[in-house]
Design a protein around this motif. Structure first.
Motif, mmCIF file in Angstrom:
data_model
loop_
_atom_site.group_PDB
_atom_site.id
_atom_site.type_symbol
_atom_site.label_atom_id
_atom_site.label_comp_id
_atom_site.label_asym_id
_atom_site.label_seq_id
_atom_site.Cartn_x
_atom_site.Cartn_y
_atom_site.Cartn_z
ATOM 1 N N ARG A 78 -6.558 11.567 -12.282
ATOM 2 C CA ARG A 78 -6.890 10.716 -11.140
ATOM 3 C C ARG A 78 -5.620 10.172 -10.490
ATOM 4 N NH1 ARG A 78 -10.292 5.245 -12.042
ATOM 5 N NH2 ARG A 78 -8.399 4.692 -13.177
ATOM 6 N N ALA A 79 -4.668 9.738 -11.326
ATOM 7 C CA ALA A 79 -3.418 9.217 -10.782
ATOM 8 C C ALA A 79 -2.622 10.331 -10.107
ATOM 9 C CB ALA A 79 -2.599 8.557 -11.890
ATOM 10 N N GLN A 132 -11.234 -2.532 -13.352
ATOM 11 C CA GLN A 132 -11.768 -1.659 -12.300
ATOM 12 C C GLN A 132 -11.046 -1.899 -10.981
ATOM 13 O OE1 GLN A 132 -14.543 0.667 -12.396
ATOM 14 N NE2 GLN A 132 -13.824 0.594 -14.495
ATOM 15 N N GLN A 166 0.833 -1.204 0.000
ATOM 16 C CA GLN A 166 0.000 0.000 0.000
ATOM 17 C C GLN A 166 0.870 1.258 0.000
ATOM 18 O OE1 GLN A 166 -2.657 -1.089 -1.082
ATOM 19 N NE2 GLN A 166 -4.232 -0.650 0.424
ATOM 20 N N MET A 196 -3.209 11.678 -6.312
ATOM 21 C CA MET A 196 -2.594 11.060 -5.140
ATOM 22 C C MET A 196 -1.201 11.629 -4.885
ATOM 23 S SD MET A 196 -4.362 8.977 -3.352
ATOM 24 C CE MET A 196 -3.280 7.787 -2.572
ATOM 25 N N GLN A 246 -10.185 8.782 0.478
ATOM 26 C CA GLN A 246 -10.217 7.507 1.201
ATOM 27 C C GLN A 246 -8.842 7.109 1.720
ATOM 28 O OE1 GLN A 246 -12.926 5.823 1.856
ATOM 29 N NE2 GLN A 246 -14.357 7.025 0.639
ATOM 30 N N VAL A 247 -7.811 7.369 0.937
ATOM 31 C CA VAL A 247 -6.484 6.876 1.298
ATOM 32 C C VAL A 247 -5.668 7.952 2.020
ATOM 33 C CG1 VAL A 247 -4.359 5.852 0.422
ATOM 34 C CG2 VAL A 247 -6.537 5.323 -0.676
ATOM 35 N N ARG A 262 2.049 1.746 -3.448
ATOM 36 C CA ARG A 262 0.971 2.156 -4.359
ATOM 37 C C ARG A 262 0.603 3.620 -4.164
ATOM 38 N NH1 ARG A 262 -2.774 -3.276 -4.011
ATOM 39 N NH2 ARG A 262 -1.667 -4.464 -5.610
ATOM 40 N N ARG A 263 0.781 4.116 -2.932
ATOM 41 C CA ARG A 263 0.507 5.536 -2.707
ATOM 42 C C ARG A 263 1.500 6.429 -3.442
ATOM 43 N NH1 ARG A 263 -1.256 4.172 2.652
ATOM 44 N NH2 ARG A 263 0.844 4.345 3.477
ATOM 45 N N PHE A 321 -13.878 4.843 -13.208
ATOM 46 C CA PHE A 321 -15.008 4.209 -12.532
ATOM 47 C C PHE A 321 -16.302 4.770 -13.124
ATOM 48 C CE2 PHE A 321 -11.657 4.544 -9.113
ATOM 49 C CZ PHE A 321 -11.145 3.287 -9.382
ATOM 50 N N ALA A 366 -4.228 0.216 -7.825
ATOM 51 C CA ALA A 366 -3.110 1.091 -8.170
ATOM 52 C C ALA A 366 -3.212 2.422 -7.429
ATOM 53 C CB ALA A 366 -3.063 1.321 -9.678
ATOM 54 N N LEU A 414 -11.715 10.335 -5.158
ATOM 55 C CA LEU A 414 -11.968 9.126 -4.351
ATOM 56 C C LEU A 414 -10.739 8.702 -3.547
ATOM 57 C CD1 LEU A 414 -13.962 6.788 -3.677
ATOM 58 C CD2 LEU A 414 -12.859 5.502 -5.496
ATOM 59 N N ALA A 415 -9.629 8.481 -4.234
ATOM 60 C CA ALA A 415 -8.449 7.965 -3.527
ATOM 61 C C ALA A 415 -7.867 8.985 -2.532
ATOM 62 C CB ALA A 415 -7.398 7.516 -4.527
ATOM 63 N N LEU A 443 -6.295 2.030 -2.798
ATOM 64 C CA LEU A 443 -7.495 1.781 -1.989
ATOM 65 C C LEU A 443 -7.383 0.419 -1.306
ATOM 66 C CD1 LEU A 443 -10.321 2.986 -4.408
ATOM 67 C CD2 LEU A 443 -9.548 4.107 -2.346
ATOM 68 N N ARG A 496 -12.487 -1.087 0.811
ATOM 69 C CA ARG A 496 -12.981 0.069 0.048
ATOM 70 C C ARG A 496 -13.202 -0.288 -1.411
ATOM 71 N NH1 ARG A 496 -10.653 3.962 3.510
ATOM 72 N NH2 ARG A 496 -12.255 4.227 5.091
ATOM 73 N N LEU A 533 -19.062 6.804 -11.090
ATOM 74 C CA LEU A 533 -18.710 8.046 -10.405
ATOM 75 C C LEU A 533 -18.468 9.136 -11.441
ATOM 76 C CD1 LEU A 533 -16.103 6.639 -7.845
ATOM 77 C CD2 LEU A 533 -18.541 7.013 -7.494
ATOM 78 N N HIS A 584 -7.061 10.646 3.294
ATOM 79 C CA HIS A 584 -7.959 11.219 4.299
ATOM 80 C C HIS A 584 -8.046 12.738 4.226
ATOM 81 C CE1 HIS A 584 -8.382 7.263 5.912
ATOM 82 N NE2 HIS A 584 -7.074 7.161 6.032
#
Lengths: 248, 418
Positions: A157-158, B312, A81, A161, A112-113, A84-85, A97, B318, A108-109, B321, B325, A100, A115
C-alpha cells in the motif's frame, strides 16, 4: 553540518519535541542520503518512533528544521501533503483499512491522491502485491489474512504511491515469530532495489545485513551513529554497549 | 528465527462446528423438563401463555367488531385526502414499487457479478426476497382483508407486479450499489410529484398512514445527513464550529419532542421575515422531527467516530489523503457500520414518534384511529381497543421490518470482519 549536495533526502536539524512537559526529542540531528538504509534502535521511550513520525508530520516538531527531498516541513498543509506523497510509512499495527479489500487498500491513495484511473491503479497495485508475494489475496479483506500477510499488504500500500522514501515503525514487533522473516525478506529486497529507508527495529540480524548506518537513540537523543560493522563489534558509547548486551 | 516464506497460500477458513440438532422430544426433555424446577416453570408459563393467546385470539377473531376498521380503512390510510384524487396515491405507489424493485434487483445483480468475478466475498446467507418482505406482506394481507374490495386487490396486485417486473429488469442491468440507491431516491421524489404536482393535493390534505410514512421516511432521509454533519462538527478543530454543534445537540436533547413540535408549529412563523409565507403545518412538523432526531443521530454517530482507531487516520494521512477524503473514505464508513443498531433504533423511534404530531393538529394514523371512534355509528361503543390494536399492528410491521433489515445490513457489511 553537511552541505546540500543534491543527494540528501532527509535532513533533521536540532529537532525537538515535547509531549506536555515531557521532552521526547532533544535536539536531534540526522541526515539520510538517497538510497541509504538507516536502522534506528534504542530502548522503548527513547524517541525513535517520535523521530520518524515527525518526518511525515504525524507528529509536529516544536523546534528545529526538517527538510525532506528539498521541501522544508512547515505548517503549510500543501507542503505537508507534498512530503506525504513522497514518504511511505509502515506501522507496527499495520493499520490496514478493514472495510476495504486488499486491492482497494492498495489502490485508494493512488486513485484519490495521484488521480490514476482505475485500470492503471489496479495494474500497478497488482505489481506491488506480486512484489510482496501476495497477489492471490487481492480480493480478500485484511482481517482474513495472517499478520505477516497484512504487514506485506501494508508495505504494498505504501509502495503504491511510488514514494522516494520509506519509513518503517517497528514493522515486525506485532508479528508472531514465524511471520517475521517473510516481512523482513520483503524489506531486504526493497533495500536492495535502492529505496531510501529509515527502519526502527530491534531485528539486529536484519540491521547487520541491510543497514548502511546504525543509529542508537536513548532519552530523546541520538547517542551513537555508525556503520553496522563498527556499531555491533566496537561501539564507542557505554549506553550503546549496555543496550546491545541486552538484546543480542 | 522463522520459517521460509511459505505462508503465501490463502488462509483456510475454519470449519464450522458440527451442528447440534436434537429430535423434538429430546430437545424438550433437555430444555423444558430438565429438573423439577424447570418442569414447574414450563407448566406455569406454558399455561399463562396459552391463556393469554386464547384471550387475544378470541378477541381478535370472535369478539372484536372489526367493521369500524373495515368501514374506515381509507380514512386510516389517507384521512382527508380527496377521494377523487386517490389515483395519485396509487400512481405514487406504482412508482415507488418500480424504483424499489429496480434498486433491489440491480444491487443484487451487481453484487452477484462481483462475487462471481471474485471481487467480493459471498454473502454469509441467502435470504429469499419473499422472506425479506415478510412483515410488509403481512401488513398488505391484513389491509386487503379489511378492505374486502375487488378494486383495491387488483390495484395491489398491479403494484406488486410492477415491482416484480422492475426487480427482474434491474437484475439484467446490474448498476453499482450507490446508483441503485439513487434510483430509489429518484423514485421517492417522483412519487411525491405524482401526489403534489399538476394541481395535486397539498400538504393540508395529507393524513393517515400516508402521512405517518411520509414523516418517517422524510425525517430519516433528512435527519441522517444532518446528524452526521453535527457529529463531525462536534469533533471539529475549529472551536466555534464545535461550540455551535455542542450547543445545538445539548439543547435539542434536553427538550421533549412535543415541545420541539410545538415550537416548530408556532415559532417558525415568528422567526420568518415578513412577507414570507409560513410553511405548511406538515412541513413544520417535519422540521421539528428532523431537528430533534438529528441531535440524537449526532451522538450515536459520535460514538462510532470515537470507535475508529487513531491508527486508521494516521495511515490515511501518511498516504497523503486529504482531510475530507479521510473522513468520507476511511473514518465514516467504519464509524457508521459500527453504529447501525443504534441508528436504526433511533429511526424506529422516529417512526413511532410521528404519532406525536397529532398534538399540533395533524391527523396521522394514530390520530385517525382515535377520531373514528367518535363517528355517530361507533360512538361510545368502546371500539377504541379495536382501532388501537389495528394501529399498533401497522406500526409493529413497519418497526419490525426496519429492525430485520438492519440486522441483515449488519451481517452483510460485516463480511470479512472480526
Amino acid at each position: 553540518m553537511s552541505v546540500q549536495n543534491g543527494k540528501r533526502m532527509i535532513e533533521l536539524v536540532e529537532v525537538s519535541k515535547w509531549f506536555g512537559d515531557f521532552q521526547a526529542l532533544k535536539g536531534v540531528d540526522l541526515s539520510v542520503d538517497r538510497q541509504e538504509v538507516v536502522v534506528v534502535c534504542g530502548p522503548s521511550g527513547s524517541g525513535k518512533s517520535t523521530m520518524i513520525r515527525c518526518i511525515n508530520r504525524l507528529e509536529k516538531h516544536d523546534r528545529g528544521r526538517i527538510v525532506v527531498d528539498g521541501i522544508e516541513l512547515s505548517d503549510d498543509l500543501r507542503k505537508i501533503q507534498e512530503i506525504r506523497r513522497e514518504v511511505g510509512m509502515v506501522f507496527q499495527q499495520f493499520n490496514l483499512f478493514p472495510h476495504l479489500t486488499v486491492l482497494e487498500n492498495v489502490t485508494l491513495a493512488p486513485r484519490q491522491v495521484r488521480h490514476w484511473n482505475k485500470a492503471k491503479a489496479n495494474e500497478k497495485a497488482m505489481e506491488h502485491l506480486r512484489r510482496v508475494r501476495i497477489p492471490e489475496q487481492a480480493h480478500k479483506y485484511p482481517l482474513q489474512l495472517s499478520g505477516g500477510q497484512q504487514q506485506r499488504v501494508a508495505i504494498a500500500r505504501a509502495l503504491a504511491m511510488e514514494p522516494k522514501i520509506m519509513l518503517f515503525d517497528e514493522p515486525t514487533s506485532a508479528l508472531d515469530p514465524e511471520m517475521i522473516k517473510e516481512v523482513l525478506d520483503v524489506m531486504e529486497e526493497l533495500a536492495e532495489s535502492g529505496m531510501t529507508m529509515i527502519v526502527v527495529t530491534h531485528e539486529m540480524g536484519f540491521a547487520r545485513a541491510v543497514a548502511n548506518r546504525m543509529v542508537f537513540m536513548a532519552d530523546g537523543e541520538i547517542v551513537e551513529v555508525g556503520p553496522p560493522e563498527h556499531f555491533f563489534t566496537n561501539p564507542r558509547e557505554e549506553r550503546t554497549k549496555q543496550f546491545l548486551a541486552q538484546i543480542l | 528465527m522463522a520459517t521460509r516464506v511459505d505462508t503465501l497460500e490463502p488462509v483456510p477458513l475454519p470449519e464450522p462446528p458440527p451442528e447440534r440438532r436434537l429430535p423434538p422430544r429430546e430437545w424438550a426433555r433437555e430444555n423444558l423438563f430438565g429438573s423439577w424446577f424447570d418442569t414447574l416453570l414450563t407448566i406455569v408459563f406454558g399455561l399463562l401463555a396459552a391463556w393469554l393467546l386464547y384471550r387475544l385470539g378470541r378477541f381478535a377473531f370472535v369478539d372484536a367488531r372489526w367493521e369500524i376498521i373495515e368501514r374506515n380503512l381509507t380514512n386510516l390510510m389517507v384521512s382527508r385526502f380527496p377521494r377523487d384524487e386517490l389515483w395519485r396515491v396509487w400512481a405514487a405507489l406504482v412508482v415507488l414499487a418500480a424504483s424499489l424493485g429496480f434498486g433491489v434487483g440491480t444491487t443484487a445483480a451487481a453484487r452477484r457479478r462481483e462475487v462471481e468475478e471474485g471481487r467480493a466475498a459471498a454473502a454469509p446467507e441467502r435470504v429469499s426476497a419473499l422472506r425479506r418482505a415478510g412483515p410488509a406482506l403481512l401488513l398488505v394481507a391484513a389491509l386487503l382483508w379489511f378492505a374486502q374490495s375487488f378494486q383495491a386487490t387488483v390495484l395491489t396486485v398491479a403494484v406488486a407486479a410492477v415491482g416484480a417486473g422492475a426487480y427482474f429488469l434491474g437484475r439484467r442491468v446490474a448498476l453499482r450499489g450507490t446508483r441503485g440507491a439513487l434510483v430509489v431516491l429518484a423514485g421517492i421524489v417522483l412519487a411525491f410529484g405524482f401526489v403534489m404536482a399538476f394541481d395535486g393535493v397539498g400538504w393540508e390534505d395529507w393524513g393517515g398512514f400516508m402521512l405517518t410514512v411520509f414523516l418517517a421516511v422524510g425525517g430519516i432521509l433528512l435527519a441522517f445527513p444532518f446528524g452526521v454533519l453535527l457529529a463531525l462538527g462536534r469533533r471539529s478543530t475549529f472551536p466555534a464550529v464545535r461550540a455551535v454543534c455542542v450547543a445545538y445537540i445539548e439543547l435539542f436533547r434536553g427538550v421533549p419532542l412535543i415541545a420541539v413540535l410545538f415550537m416548530g408549529a408556532f415559532m417558525i412563523g415568528f422567526l420568518l421575515p415578513q412577507g414570507v409565507d409560513r410553511p405548511s403545518l406538515v412541513t413544520r412538523a417535519l422540521i421539528g422531527l428532523v431537528l430533534f432526531t438529528a441531535a440524537y443521530v449526532a451522538e450515536i454517530v459520535r460514538g462510532g467516530l470515537q470507535g475508529v482507531p487513531a491508527g486508521q487516520v494516521e495511515a490515511a494521512q501518511a498516504l497523503g489523503l486529504s482531510p475530507v477524503r479521510i473522513t468520507t473514505r476511511i473514518v465514516l464508513p467504519q464509524a457508521l457500520r459500527n453504529v447501525i443498531p443504534g441508528l436504526v433504533g433511533q429511526f424506529i423511534s422516529l417512526f413511532k414518534d410521528t404519532s406525536l404530531v397529532a398534538i399540533i393538529g395533524l391527523t396521522e394514523l394514530l390520530g385517525v384511529s382515535r377520531n373514528i371512534t367518535a363517528q355517530p355509528d361507533f360512538l361510545a361503543q368502546g371500539l377504541i381497543v379495536e382501532t388501537l390494536l389495528f394501529a399498533a399492528f401497522v406500526y409493529w410491521t413497519g418497526a419490525y421490518w426496519m429492525s430485520r433489515e438492519s440486522q441483515r445490513l449488519e451481517r452483510r457489511l460485516g463480511v470479512g470482519e472480526r
